[in-house]
Design an enzyme around this catalytic site. Structure first.
Site, PDB file in Angstrom:
ATOM      1  N   LYS A 141       2.387   3.153   5.929  1.00 54.51           N
ATOM      2  CA  LYS A 141       2.493   3.211   7.390  1.00 54.51           C
ATOM      3  C   LYS A 141       3.959   3.117   7.798  1.00 54.51           C
ATOM      4  O   LYS A 141       4.736   2.359   7.193  1.00 54.51           O
ATOM      5  CB  LYS A 141       1.684   2.057   8.005  1.00 54.51           C
ATOM      6  CG  LYS A 141       1.543   2.118   9.523  1.00 54.51           C
ATOM      7  CD  LYS A 141       0.669   0.977  10.044  1.00 54.51           C
ATOM      8  CE  LYS A 141       0.527   1.015  11.563  1.00 54.51           C
ATOM      9  NZ  LYS A 141      -0.323  -0.094  12.067  1.00 54.51           N
ATOM     10  N   SER A 194      -3.942   1.175  15.227  1.00 53.60           N
ATOM     11  CA  SER A 194      -2.710   1.947  15.179  1.00 53.60           C
ATOM     12  C   SER A 194      -2.446   2.619  13.828  1.00 53.60           C
ATOM     13  O   SER A 194      -1.641   3.529  13.763  1.00 53.60           O
ATOM     14  CB  SER A 194      -1.532   1.035  15.515  1.00 53.60           C
ATOM     15  OG  SER A 194      -1.393   0.027  14.545  1.00 53.60           O
ATOM     16  N   SER A 226      -5.922  -2.971  13.794  1.00 59.80           N
ATOM     17  CA  SER A 226      -5.242  -1.701  13.514  1.00 59.80           C
ATOM     18  C   SER A 226      -5.473  -1.112  12.123  1.00 59.80           C
ATOM     19  O   SER A 226      -5.112   0.037  11.876  1.00 59.80           O
ATOM     20  CB  SER A 226      -3.737  -1.850  13.729  1.00 59.80           C
ATOM     21  OG  SER A 226      -3.449  -1.795  15.094  1.00 59.80           O
TER      22      SER A 226
END
Lengths: 98, 476, 487
Positions: C76, C151, C175
């Site tokens: 990420k 996210s 997330s």
């Protein structure tokens, strides 16, 4: 109770946060921040077990570091991502009131 | 005499003596090339987290102890949020809710009367980076970012510029002795802000507070506060109002000047620092941290004065840490502290000054010093003798007796021998004796000189002077 | 021939027997990423270094004990990688090249895994749809008109679409688990402190945790094995000893005690999700799992606490982006305030600015005293309430989300809707508990449905045991190319 914050209140927050907001956003924040505050105020009615609080779900206490010197950056590395510099100094527009 | 009562509170920031910074293991150093003593933590890089330097906690415990504070055993850190270019994360990690020390005091002596300067709290925090203004830009050097600080905050209990100055002097002396900081105001390792207000009488509410920031030297502490009080008095006398503001002391103008008018209430949005879990101090931690605190200046002063040293000389010795420690090593013995202190502050101090040495760089051993003090006390060595041999004492690996022998010092201390010489000189210089009788005190010095010339300086001066005086007075 | 869709154990055997080499895996991943560019799940693909690393590993003996040797992984883009652009999906860091590696990245490199690239996400992890990304939203591999969730949307899509077998995400208020649920993969938020946060760009420090996102439960445990451990650089990282999180996988779950909070199956949850969950509940009961409904106080306060605590911490954490030391800086500022205001106006997107405003507001003036402190007390009570449940039960379960992935065109400007997406997952972050989301089936419109399994602190191994049992029992085909599209 008013359904929105005053412009001054929102301006104060925007200044604290160093976020520049447009007139449209000003309108929006006057209402939205008030809505959120109203929502948040409800926690006053929540009945607590006790007075203890939790800052974070820590499972440990702070372990203290030995006072021994570790690796440091060269000035060159420091400047790697710096937008403006002068020699090895990082540069910003003049800061008044010092 | 002023009609107003000043109220003064003082905040002092002190940089702690550690190898590394508070939240990172970069060097805590001064005077190096710009941005050479940093790592990603000091620069507030995204993703970095603070660690806690054990030595900072230890030093803070020491500081709290020597400032007579209560120590908080369960503590955490807080974030103080404000934007400023010298503040890399735009928040400063500090202790807002749980300062490590609280409710302490420092004793000062004002005109011979002891006064307690109360300490509200002392907390640990990180220093900001250093900025320098050049024309239309400001240059930032992050070497100082993250240097450990303690901030010591008094209650508004100081009532004159003199008290303020005495407090800072005392604070500095204590912190220096405890080895917490080098307290160099000029280099910024000790920084002082003062909050000053005045009011017409004791019963009146406190006046408007004005902050004097970054006072750069001890003498300016007293001076700037004095000037600020005068400024405020003038405003009151003109029936004008004092506005809350921040000022600084301009030593060229010899007055405080406006920096900025205070915004209405700083809004620092404090909240507990989630990146640093609780710190729990045990009794053992506190014992460990405080075990090497040396005897503090006040106690030394008491002992010295008890042993007959004057207040002034006691202060002088305490100002010279190494000397004081040296002298303290004789506390249990019956060494004559008056003679010892005179020697230390006299010939020894001037030798050290001249050669730019510390005591530890010389060959003055405790044993040698004891002998030296004894000899001086027993008039076996004159002050002139000491001056003559001080270099040898400090530099040669010889006993005092060896040095005396080597230098061929033989003092005439036998009263009868000195008496006969005195008689001879008086006989040879009757004119001067007449002058003396007529009140010309100067002539006694001439007669002394003649005796010293006769004895090649070996007559013990105190005995000689005493005998000479007695003789002359008997002739009156 | 596709390899990346295989189990890691199989890939490992192929590597050991030299039937394939790491470069084959890297090339396949790069090809797939290129072919599926429209999914928009990567912000930066590190082609050169991945190939170079694969070549280097190709010359080495394969470490037989290291199942992760030579396996490509996606990270990420809020986890910093030295020398590799890390943007947090923000214009603010569009040009940012970190000068150090995050702790987890060091660990990944030590294990000779190959970092393929950095995945798309909500800007600074602020959002539940990945639509606040400066680089536009990634698409759900099950239906490209739908959101990926967020996210960690890019990581969920990359794994869900089988472009890479493994990815790292971060979870502040769901997330990892919510996009895992939306994309039909397994996502674990470990216990707070399990994984070092050093090098994770902070959103809300007391809630953030890095975790693994994978195709299946076993590989999830394997990746968690790789990234846990005390890190001296993160004071909040736990000192728990290393353990093998795969060790309980395959064990019998009969007799386990499981609680379902009534709130988790209340009307806030869509019917078809509840139905799927209830179906599974019956299966579990048949396996002699003891399941009770329980009332847990304070859960309904979670979203408000999140507003106060997460936004408050975020407003402080994001203050460092000021155009001075790194990142975007407005051109030609006339004074310092212009530098701050313009840099932050131009560098941050709307949602980030909004959250900074909310957080600053709720900490300003008397608000901190009035509400922040109270929130910290309720937070403590919420944890205590949850821990009371764990005195009687091994696990707490429920659906991961109230809905399945919804349309990319839905209203973005409704913050409360967005927070309600996370209403079931946020309490876990508040209390610092470990929790996983695993796929348990599909909706009528063929979108994945996820189940949420929450454990007591440091009980990840138990969660994996339970999750793996369900996974085996359901035996879903989770490749969107084939999928259970016509189950």
């Amino acid at each position: 109770m008013a359904d929105r914050l005053t412009r001054e209140e929102v301006e104060h927050v925007a200044k604290l946060a160093r976020v520049e907001i447009s007139d449209d956003e000003m309108e929006k924040y006057q209402v939205e921040l008030k809505q959120i505050l109203d929502e948040v105020m409800k926690i006053n009615d929540v009945v607590l077990y006790d007075d203890e609080y939790m800052i974070a779900p820590w499972s440990v206490d702070s372990e203290l570091r030995k006072d021994e010197v570790g690796d440091m950056l060269d000035a060159k590395d420091v400047l790697e991502n710096v937008p403006r510099h002068s020699g090895n100094y990082i540069e910003v527009p003049v800061v008044l009131g010092e | 005499m002023s009609n107003y009562i000043p109220t003064i509170g003082i905040e002092v920031h002190v940089e702690l003596k550690t190898n590394t910074k508070i939240f990172s293991n970069a060097i805590n150093g001064y005077g190096m090339g710009a941005n050479t003593l940093t790592n990603v933590i000091d620069l507030g890089y995204p993703g970095t987290l603070p660690t806690i330097n054990k030595e900072v906690i230890r030093q803070a415990i020491k500081a709290a102890t020597v400032l007579n504070c209560e120590i908080r055993k369960d503590m955490h850190f807080d974030r103080k949020n404000y934007f400023y270019p010298d503040n890399p994360k735009n928040y400063q990690i500090t202790q807002f809710n749980t300062p490590i020390g609280h409710d302490g005091y420092v004793l000062i002596e004002v005109d011979g009367v002891e006064k307690k300067i109360e300490i509200e709290e002392m907390h640990i925090e990180e220093d900001t980076c250093k900025s320098a203004h050049r024309g239309n830009v400001t240059l930032l050097d992050f070497n100082r970012a993250g240097v450990p600080l303690i901030e010591i905050v008094t209650k508004p209990c100081i009532s004159s510029s003199e008290e303020a100055k005495l407090y800072i002097e005392k604070l500095r002396e204590i912190l220096l002795y405890a080895g917490i900081s080098d307290c160099k105001m000029e280099e910024g390792s000790m920084r002082c802000d003062a909050n000053v207000s005045i009011r017409p009488k004791e019963s009146a509410p406190y006046g408007t507070k004005v902050e004097i920031k970054n006072i750069g030297s001890i003498s300016n502490v007293g001076l700037s506060i004095q000037k600020e009080i005068m400024r405020q008095e003038k405003i009151y006398n003109n029936n004008e109002t004092i506005t809350p503001q921040t000022r600084r002391f301009d030593s060229k103008l010899n007055d405080t000047v406006l920096m900025r008018v205070k915004e209405t209430g700083n809004d620092y949005r404090y909240f507990p620092e989630p990146d640093i879990p609780f710190i729990h101090l045990t009794d053992e931690d506190i014992r460990e941290a405080t075990k090497d605190i040396p005897m503090l200046p006040d106690e030394r002063r008491k002992i010295y004065i008890n042993k007959g040293i004057t207040r002034v000389n006691s202060d002088k010795i305490i100002n010279h840490r190494e000397m004081s420690d040296f002298l303290n090593s004789f506390i249990e013995s019956d060494l004559d502290f008056v003679v010892a202190s005179n020697l230390l502050l006299g010939d020894i101090a001037s030798y050290l000054n001249k050669t730019n040495k510390m005591l530890k760089d010389t060959l003055l051993s405790k044993e040698k010093f004891v002998v030296l003090v004894e000899k001086v006390k027993d008039n076996k060595l004159t002050s002139k003798n000491v001056k003559d041999i001080i270099e040898d004492i400090m530099e040669k690996d010889l006993t005092i007796d060896d040095i005396i022998e080597e230098k061929g010092i033989t003092n005439i201390t036998d009263n009868s021998i000195i008496e006969s010489i005195v008689d001879k000189i008086i006989e040879d210089n009757m004119e001067s004796v007449e002058d003396y009788k007529n009140g010309h005190d100067r002539s006694i010095k001439y007669l002394m000189g003649q005796i010293m010339k006769e004895t090649k300086g070996q007559a013990e001066p105190r005995i000689t002077m005493q005998l000479l005086k007695e003789k002359l007075d008997s002739l009156k | 021939m596709r390899y990346l869709d295989k189990d890691i154990k199989e890939i490992h055997e192929l590597l050991v027997s030299k039937k394939i080499c790491p470069l084959d895996l890297v090339n396949e991943a790069l090809e797939l990423i290129e072919k599926n560019k429209d999914l928009n799940c990567f912000i930066t693909v590190d082609k050169e270094n991945a190939i170079e690393m694969a070549n280097r590993l190709g010359e080495m003996e394969v470490d037989k004990d290291n199942l992760l040797f030579g396996i490509p992984i996606a990270i990420k883009d809020n986890i910093v990688t030295k020398g590799l652009r890390t943007t947090c999906a923000s214009r603010m860091l569009d040009n940012f090249i970190p000068i150090y590696d995050a702790c987890v990245v060091e660990k990944i490199k030590e294990l000779n895994m190959i970092i393929i690239g950095k995945t798309n996400m909500d800007e600074f992890a602020m959002g539940s749809t990945s639509r606040t990304s400066y680089y536009k939203a990634p698409l759900n591999p099950w239906n490209k008109k739908m959101i990926s969730g967020g996210s960690s949307g890019g990581s969920a899509v990359a794994v869900g679409a089988r472009l890479v077998p493994l990815a790292l995400g971060s979870d502040t208020g769901g997330s990892i688990r919510q996009p895992a649920s939306y994309c039909g993969i397994v996502g674990m938020k470990p216990t707070y402190g399990r994984v070092s946060r050093f090098g994770l760009v902070a959103f809300a420090s007391s809630l953030d945790q890095i975790g693994p996102m994978t195709k299946n439960v076993y590989e999830n445990a394997l990746l968690l094995n790789a990234i846990v451990g005390r890190d001296e650089r993160d004071l909040t990282s736990s000192d728990k000893e290393k353990e093998d999180f795969t060790r309980l996988i395959g064990e019998d779950i009969s007799g386990m005690r499981v609680a379902i909070p009534t709130y988790f199956i209340s009307d806030i949850v869509e019917k078809e999700i509840k139905d799927k969950f209830n179906e599974l509940k019956e299966t579990l009961k048949k396996k002699n799992v003891i399941i009770d409904l329980v009332d847990i106080k304070y859960l309904e306060n979670a979203v408000t606490l999140y507003q106060i605590i997460a936004m408050g911490e975020a407003s402080s954490n994001l203050a460092r982006f000021d155009g001075i030391r790194y990142g975007y800086s407005t051109p030609n500022p006339t004074d310092i305030d212009q530098l701050y205001l313009k840099t932050r106006r131009e560098g941050f997107g709307n949602e980030v600015k909004r959250r900074i405003m909310v957080g600053s507001y709720l900490l300003s003036g008397e608000n901190a005293q009035l509400y922040y402190n109270k929130a910290l007390k309720i937070r403590d009570d919420m944890k205590k309430e949850l821990m009371k449940v764990f005195e009687k039960y091994d696990l707490i379960i429920g659906p991961t989300t109230t809905t399945t992935a919804y349309s990319l065109d839905s209203d973005l400007d409704n913050p409360l809707k967005s927070y309600m997406d996370d209403v079931l997952v946020i309490p876990v972050n508040m209390a610092g508990l470990p929790a996983i989301s695993i796929p348990i089936g599909f909706s009528n419109s063929k979108m994945p449905i996820g189940m949420h399994i929450i454990g007591k602190p440091f009980s990840e191994a138990t969660i994996y045991k339970f999750a793996s049992f369900i996974e085996k029992e359901l035996n879903l085909d989770l490749n969107p190319e084939r999928g259970d599209k016509d189950e």
